[in-house]
Design a protein around this motif. Structure first.
Motif, PDB file in Angstrom:
ATOM      1  N   PRO A 177      56.607 -19.062 -35.814  1.00 16.51           N
ATOM      2  CA  PRO A 177      55.479 -18.173 -36.091  1.00 16.51           C
ATOM      3  C   PRO A 177      54.189 -18.628 -35.414  1.00 16.51           C
ATOM      4  O   PRO A 177      53.162 -17.954 -35.541  1.00 16.51           O
ATOM      5  N   THR A 178      54.241 -19.758 -34.719  1.00 15.92           N
ATOM      6  CA  THR A 178      53.093 -20.304 -33.988  1.00 15.92           C
ATOM      7  C   THR A 178      53.413 -20.314 -32.500  1.00 15.92           C
ATOM      8  O   THR A 178      54.587 -20.274 -32.107  1.00 15.92           O
ATOM      9  N   PRO A 179      52.401 -20.391 -31.637  1.00 23.34           N
ATOM     10  CA  PRO A 179      52.663 -20.345 -30.193  1.00 23.34           C
ATOM     11  C   PRO A 179      53.527 -21.486 -29.667  1.00 23.34           C
ATOM     12  O   PRO A 179      54.132 -21.352 -28.606  1.00 23.34           O
ATOM     13  N   LEU A 180      53.571 -22.602 -30.380  1.00 26.50           N
ATOM     14  CA  LEU A 180      54.483 -23.693 -30.052  1.00 26.50           C
ATOM     15  C   LEU A 180      55.316 -23.998 -31.292  1.00 26.50           C
ATOM     16  O   LEU A 180      54.866 -23.797 -32.413  1.00 26.50           O
ATOM     17  N   GLN A 184      54.775 -12.112 -39.802  1.00 24.53           N
ATOM     18  CA  GLN A 184      54.677 -13.531 -40.162  1.00 24.53           C
ATOM     19  C   GLN A 184      53.205 -13.948 -40.225  1.00 24.53           C
ATOM     20  O   GLN A 184      52.432 -13.656 -39.321  1.00 24.53           O
ATOM     21  N   GLU A 185      52.859 -14.637 -41.300  1.00 17.02           N
ATOM     22  CA  GLU A 185      51.509 -15.179 -41.454  1.00 17.02           C
ATOM     23  C   GLU A 185      51.618 -16.584 -42.018  1.00 17.02           C
ATOM     24  O   GLU A 185      52.136 -16.789 -43.115  1.00 17.02           O
ATOM     25  N   LEU A 186      51.143 -17.583 -41.264  1.00 18.95           N
ATOM     26  CA  LEU A 186      51.221 -18.989 -41.664  1.00 18.95           C
ATOM     27  C   LEU A 186      49.802 -19.503 -41.881  1.00 18.95           C
ATOM     28  O   LEU A 186      48.999 -19.522 -40.953  1.00 18.95           O
ATOM     29  N   THR A 187      49.497 -19.912 -43.115  1.00 21.85           N
ATOM     30  CA  THR A 187      48.181 -20.463 -43.457  1.00 21.85           C
ATOM     31  C   THR A 187      48.329 -21.961 -43.690  1.00 21.85           C
ATOM     32  O   THR A 187      49.190 -22.394 -44.464  1.00 21.85           O
ATOM     33  N   VAL A 188      47.489 -22.750 -43.030  1.00 19.81           N
ATOM     34  CA  VAL A 188      47.560 -24.211 -43.081  1.00 19.81           C
ATOM     35  C   VAL A 188      46.246 -24.741 -43.629  1.00 19.81           C
ATOM     36  O   VAL A 188      45.172 -24.376 -43.129  1.00 19.81           O
ATOM     37  N   LYS A 233      51.353 -25.668 -46.036  1.00 21.57           N
ATOM     38  CA  LYS A 233      51.574 -24.606 -45.057  1.00 21.57           C
ATOM     39  C   LYS A 233      52.281 -23.466 -45.781  1.00 21.57           C
ATOM     40  O   LYS A 233      53.434 -23.604 -46.173  1.00 21.57           O
ATOM     41  N   GLN A 234      51.589 -22.360 -45.948  1.00 26.99           N
ATOM     42  CA  GLN A 234      52.136 -21.222 -46.681  1.00 26.99           C
ATOM     43  C   GLN A 234      52.538 -20.138 -45.688  1.00 26.99           C
ATOM     44  O   GLN A 234      51.700 -19.589 -44.975  1.00 26.99           O
ATOM     45  N   LEU A 235      53.843 -19.851 -45.637  1.00 22.92           N
ATOM     46  CA  LEU A 235      54.380 -18.854 -44.723  1.00 22.92           C
ATOM     47  C   LEU A 235      54.718 -17.581 -45.487  1.00 22.92           C
ATOM     48  O   LEU A 235      55.531 -17.604 -46.419  1.00 22.92           O
ATOM     49  N   GLN A 260      60.262  -5.651 -48.050  1.00 26.05           N
ATOM     50  CA  GLN A 260      60.084  -6.743 -49.010  1.00 26.05           C
ATOM     51  C   GLN A 260      59.331  -7.901 -48.374  1.00 26.05           C
ATOM     52  O   GLN A 260      59.459  -8.186 -47.185  1.00 26.05           O
ATOM     53  N   GLU A 261      58.531  -8.607 -49.194  1.00 28.41           N
ATOM     54  CA  GLU A 261      57.779  -9.780 -48.761  1.00 28.41           C
ATOM     55  C   GLU A 261      58.237 -10.995 -49.551  1.00 28.41           C
ATOM     56  O   GLU A 261      58.715 -10.878 -50.678  1.00 28.41           O
ATOM     57  N   THR A 262      58.073 -12.174 -48.952  1.00 24.85           N
ATOM     58  CA  THR A 262      58.347 -13.427 -49.650  1.00 24.85           C
ATOM     59  C   THR A 262      57.439 -14.503 -49.076  1.00 24.85           C
ATOM     60  O   THR A 262      56.807 -14.325 -48.033  1.00 24.85           O
ATOM     61  N   GLU A 263      57.386 -15.647 -49.772  1.00 25.57           N
ATOM     62  CA  GLU A 263      56.560 -16.774 -49.347  1.00 25.57           C
ATOM     63  C   GLU A 263      57.376 -18.051 -49.383  1.00 25.57           C
ATOM     64  O   GLU A 263      58.200 -18.257 -50.276  1.00 25.57           O
ATOM     65  N   VAL A 264      57.139 -18.909 -48.402  1.00 29.39           N
ATOM     66  CA  VAL A 264      57.717 -20.247 -48.370  1.00 29.39           C
ATOM     67  C   VAL A 264      56.567 -21.215 -48.131  1.00 29.39           C
ATOM     68  O   VAL A 264      55.747 -21.004 -47.234  1.00 29.39           O
ATOM     69  N   THR A 265      56.479 -22.271 -48.940  1.00 32.49           N
ATOM     70  CA  THR A 265      55.403 -23.250 -48.808  1.00 32.49           C
ATOM     71  C   THR A 265      55.980 -24.597 -48.413  1.00 32.49           C
ATOM     72  O   THR A 265      56.945 -25.080 -49.021  1.00 32.49           O
TER      73      THR A 265
END
Length: 349
Positions: free
Chosen positions: A18-21, A49-53, A68-70, A189-194
């Protein structure tokens, strides 16, 4: 990068990040930096995809964990069977090349986390590093060679071509932390992984930190609290000039960098070793006299403790043992009296 998040379609076998690398796809990425957090946004394979760090932050520095919340959302019309894998390479010292032969890893069933120790570290040999997921991981490994594969790489790891990881832990490994969880998403549907990555002074403290952020609601609350804390600190002084770019720098970003990078991160453009310097941090804390005078006071006292009877000071040092150099740089000597005088004048303390 030394850590990465991988997403894999369990039916097609396609995998990406979900990130450029480390895996850059043709679809666009957006990266937004705020005070105390960063957000990565990406949409590919019909998955939003949204990843918050961020690191939970408060007046004392916060908890010793990076979160890191995805967030994932199925934008397609079919059920999505995905796996999410978190990968990190341990350092547990100054340079990984110097420390990697000394790592010992294990899996803690109580906290459902991978633990890592470097007993040979002179100051932090009793500390424990930890990595875990919420929901709890279905599979994992601490064998970096297994994960990347022979002649493998982070853009193309061998583990992404296998269904399960071995669960291997112990000593004598080229150690990492690799944890994987499976998620099914119906259309819409949505979900979260931390992901949690941190270090604590004891196993008990590590378990306490992990338990504190197991609840996904606790992660959202910590993010809002962290953002609010930075807003209060950075909003103490507001400067208005005819130049908008100057206002943006003075009102938030320079003060944010002084505290987060120079004082807490102890980093810089050409010095990223984690040591305190005698001269530069005394300059840096002067920016905090209105917003956080207590932090400035703490550092002035810290610097005062690095003087020698002969009249010189320690040019830089690593806590907690104080390992560093005594170079007798003449410009160091100006900044302690200058900072003390300025602090007293501004605060009255």
């Amino acid at each position: 990068p030394s850590e990465a998040v991988y997403i894999r379609d369990e039916e097609s076998g396609a995998f990406w990040s979900p990130t450029p690398l480390p895996i850059r796809e043709l679809d666009a990425y957006r990266v937004r930096h705020g005070a105390g957090y960063t957000v990565f946004e990406h949409n590919s394979h019909a998955v939003d995809q949204e990843l918050t760090v961020f690191v939970p932050t408060d007046e004392t520095g916060g908890d010793p964990v990076c979160l890191k919340q995805l967030r994932l959302r199925n934008d397609g019309h079919r059920l999505k069977r995905l796996s999410v894998t978190f990968y990190a390479e341990w350092t547990l010292g100054d340079h990984r090349e110097n420390t990697r032969l000394h790592f010992v890893t294990e899996y803690d069933n109580q906290s459902r986390a991978v633990l890592a120790y470097n007993r040979y570290h002179p100051a932090y040999g009793d500390h424990v590093a930890f990595a875990t997921l919420t929901p709890a991981p279905h599979t994992g490994t601490t064998d970096r060679t297994e994960f990347l594969g022979r002649n493998g790489s982070m853009p193309d790891p061998s583990a992404m071509k296998r269904v399960w990881l071995s669960g291997r832990t112990g000593a004598g490994l080229d150690a990492c932390a690799a944890l994987q969880v499976k998620v099914d998403l119906a259309p819409g549907q949505e979900t979260e992984v931390t992901f949690m990555l941190g270090e604590a002074a004891s196993l008990e403290e590590a378990r306490e930190v992990i338990a504190r952020y197991r609840n996904l609601g606790a992660v959202d609350k910590a993010l809002k609290s962290t953002q609010a804390w930075w807003d209060r600190l950075l909003g103490t002084v507001q400067v208005e000039t005819p130049e908008l770019s100057v206002n943006l720098l003075l009102n938030r970003w320079l003060l944010y960098q002084s505290l987060s990078c120079r004082i807490w991160g102890r980093s810089g453009f050409y010095q990223s070793g984690g040591a305190f310097g005698f001269r530069d941090p005394l300059q840096d804390v002067l920016a905090l006299l209105h917003a956080a005078p207590r932090l400035a006071r703490e550092h002035i006292i810290r610097a005062a403790g690095r003087q020698f009877r002969e009249g010189d000071v320690q040019h830089w040092w690593h806590p907690p043992a104080g390992i560093g150099i005594r170079s007798r740089c003449s410009d160091d000597l100006l900044w302690l009296p200058f900072a003390v005088e300025h602090y007293v004048r501004v605060t009255g303390d």
